[in-house]
Scaffold this active site. Structure first.
Site, PDB file in Angstrom:
ATOM      1  CE  LYS A 199      -2.163  -1.278   3.756  1.00 16.25           C
ATOM      2  NZ  LYS A 199      -1.558  -2.607   3.930  1.00 16.25           N
ATOM      3  CD  GLU A 416       7.919 -32.757  11.937  1.00 16.70           C
ATOM      4  OE1 GLU A 416       7.198 -32.504  10.955  1.00 16.70           O
ATOM      5  OE2 GLU A 416       7.789 -32.179  13.038  1.00 16.70           O
ATOM      6  CG  HIS A 419       2.899 -34.043  10.465  1.00 12.89           C
ATOM      7  ND1 HIS A 419       1.584 -33.880  10.788  1.00 12.89           N
ATOM      8  CD2 HIS A 419       3.616 -33.609  11.544  1.00 12.89           C
ATOM      9  CE1 HIS A 419       1.493 -33.369  12.010  1.00 12.89           C
ATOM     10  NE2 HIS A 419       2.719 -33.204  12.488  1.00 12.89           N
ATOM     11  CG  ASP A 491       0.930 -30.983  14.678  1.00 17.18           C
ATOM     12  OD1 ASP A 491       1.222 -29.981  14.015  1.00 17.18           O
ATOM     13  OD2 ASP A 491       1.746 -31.885  14.931  1.00 17.18           O
TER      14      ASP A 491
END
Length: 615
Positions: A199, A416, A419, A491
């Site tokens: 902006k 991990e 996931h 999570d």
């Protein structure tokens, strides 16, 4: 304190000089008859006689100084010399010139002292934020358009906003073309959008393109603790701009002064409201301001006063949103221009890797990549530096110094890997881009899932697959180690929040139907997102909790089933992670393909969808 010390020092110098200018030093005053008695008694050592002033100074043999007066007698000097030959007598006649000089010198010293005191006090009042002598003056700075190097070519990813502002620039350049058709230039242009989307950069580009006087000021610079100062500064700003019109006035962060009126705490008159009232009058009051365009930027349009947003004040509202993939590619090209980059650096791939990044984030990524390359004494910025910079901006800096035991490192690797495996197995989940067990920021490890394209709508099945991927780490921990750890807290929070939005905001509950529950609002003075109105009964609240739990249970069951069926792939991913600490999407595909070929029969079982059939 520094200025006070200078004033005191100047006064001391003045008194010392004034004392030196004086003809007679401080001494006791005696008459002429008393002087003769002392002379006759042999107590006087020397005389200093000034006939012009009819007096003098006598020094006794003891070293004391005595002031005395003498009669007006022209022969007095000769008689004293004859009568007292043993006394050292000096005679002088001070001229009128010396007397006038002494007076002038004294006056000059007084004037100099008073001038110095006034200057020092003025400087002290005008520094340190006081500015007592210029409270009502505008703080706006005039931008030198001749030195501006920013144009619309330096702004990317906001093409619609650039087109809207280009009309404003063309009107300032060629007003006759628009007036011939009866068109009026917008009085105000309001730039709306999230932080970092460009902006203020667009406003600088308008200043560089329009080539007209450009005044810029922050909304917070209007308001002071003294009543009436803000309104006075608004008047001064527009008076200054009237003298240079056509011109542009840019107010950054206008929400600091343009908040909804009537929200002041305590019921008293708010200085901010008085400032806003003056701004409303200046923008569109009884005396309209022609050829003065007011531009403003804010990321909180919801708290602005309706009178400020009506037609006639801010006629044009321009949305400056986050750039899409094509826009991010153009932004990368702008910030990479002029830097020594390697041939393998691909802006298109970088744009795909950075969904949701603003222009400021992308600038930060390029700068971080340059810093990483310089740290390793490289001559060019390669793709590895860019990838590391993206990871740093998204997840924080690496913390390899953090000591993690082998057992905890194994738990992190399985978390991990869970996931990644669940995300890889679900058809509507975002593709897995990277897995790492290197600690970054507050995270012990991370799995990065990047959408293949920009999405503005998400289906129920996509949201469910996202929640299931979030729960994949917890499912892998329970499967391998028999109990969960605290590593899945973030999570669980994200999955629960997603499920709550599905039920209460998106109307995706089969039991409750297409309804929304709860309305967030609050005092405008404090912000609108602080209070949530409970517009439902306790029975509905209980049903909402049950639906959220149902969705989470289904997603968790789905994740456990995936990691159980593909345990061999899970173990292989963990083995690679413990060995290399980081895996990319190609390595994950290779592991899934290699292990899957050996377990073709087990891996062939499809993963059931959580979305109920429409039949």
């Amino acid at each position: 304190m520094r200025y006070l010390a200078l004033v005191v020092l100047a006064m001391l110098v003045f008194f010392i000089v004034a004392r030196g200018v004086s003809q007679f030093e401080k001494s006791d005053l005696i008459s002429y008859s008393q002087l003769r008695q002392r002379l006759e008694a042999g107590d006087i050592k020397s005389l200093d006689v000034d006939f012009r002033k009819a007096g003098g100074v006598a020094v006794t043999k003891a070293g004391n100084r005595l002031s005395f007066v003498i009669p007006q007698d022209a022969q007095l000097g000769d008689r004293l010399a004859k009568e007292f030959p043993g006394v050292d007598i000096a005679f002088k006649n001070s001229s009128s010139t010396e007397f006038v000089t002494q007076i002038i010198l004294s006056v000059v010293m007084v004037v100099f002292l008073l001038g110095g005191v006034y200057y020092l006090l003025t400087r002290q009042l005008q520094t340190g934020g006081n500015q007592a002598l210029s409270f009502g003056r505008s703080r706006a700075r005039r931008f030198d358009v001749q030195l501006s190097q920013v144009t619309f070519n330096d702004v990317a990813g906001v093409e619609e906003a650039k087109q809207e502002l280009l009309e404003v620039v063309e009107f300032l350049r060629e007003p006759a073309k628009f007036r011939a058709l009866g068109a009026k230039i917008p009085k105000g242009v309001l730039l709306l959008g999230p932080p970092g989307c460009g902006k203020t950069l667009l406003a600088r580009a308008v200043a560089g393109e329009a080539k007209v006087p450009f005044f810029f000021i922050s909304g917070s610079e209007f308001v002071e603790m003294f009543v009436g100062v803000g309104a006075s500064r608004v008047r001064d700003l527009f008076n200054e701009s009237k003298a240079t019109r056509p011109c542009i006035v840019f107010i950054d962060e206008i929400d600091a002064v343009g908040r909804h009126r009537g929200a002041g705490l305590g019921g008293g008159h708010d200085e901010r409201e008085q400032t806003l009232n003056q701004l409303l009058v200046e923008m569109d009051g009884f005396d309209p301001n022609e050829q003065i365009i007011v531009m403003a930027a804010t990321n909180r349009p919801d708290i602005l006063d309706p009178a400020l947003l009506r037609a006639g004040r801010f006629d044009r509202r321009i949305i400056v949103d986050q750039a899409d993939m094509k826009g991010r590619q153009e932004i990368f090209q702008i910030y990479l221009k002029g830097k020594p980059i390697g041939e393998e650096v691909n802006p298109a791939l970088l744009a795909r890797r950075t969904p949701g990044f603003s222009g400021a984030d992308i600038e930060n990524v390029v700068n971080e990549a340059a810093l990483l390359a310089a740290r390793e004494n490289k001559k060019t910025i390669n793709m590895t530096d860019m990838e590391s910079a993206i990871d740093k901006v998204m997840a924080g800096p690496e913390r390899r110094s953090r000591i993690i035991s082998d057992e905890e490192k194994k738990i992190i690797a399985y978390h991990e890997a869970g996931h990644a495996l669940v995300g890889k197995s679900l058809p509507k989940a975002d593709p897995v881009h990277k897995i790492s067990i290197v600690s970054r920021g507050m995270a012990l490890g991370y799995t990065m899932q990047v959408p293949a394209e920009d999405r503005y709508l998400r289906t129920k099945s996509q949201l469910l697959d996202q929640a299931t991927s979030l729960l994949g780490g917890r499912a892998a921990e329970v499967l391998v180690f028999g109990e969960p750890t605290t590593g899945a807290s973030t999570d669980l929070d994200s999955a629960t929040a997603l499920a709550r939005e599905m039920v209460t905001q998106f109307g995706m509950s089969e039991t409750l139907g297409p309804l929304t529950f709860g309305r967030k609002h609050g005092p405008i003075f404090l912000g609108k997102d602080l209070v949530e109105e409970k517009n439902y009964s306790d029975d509905v609240a209980r049903a909402i909790d049950e639906e959220i739990k149902k969705l989470i249970d289904e997603c968790y069951s789905q994740a456990r089933k995936i990691v159980s069926q593909k345990r061999a792939i899970l173990d292989k991913i963990v083995e690679r992670l413990l060995e290399k600490e980081t895996m990319d999407s190609e390595e994950l595909d290779e592991v899934v393909r290699t292990v899957g070929q050996g377990q073709a029969a087990e891996a062939a079982e499809p993963v059931p969808s959580l979305v109920p059939s429409s039949e």
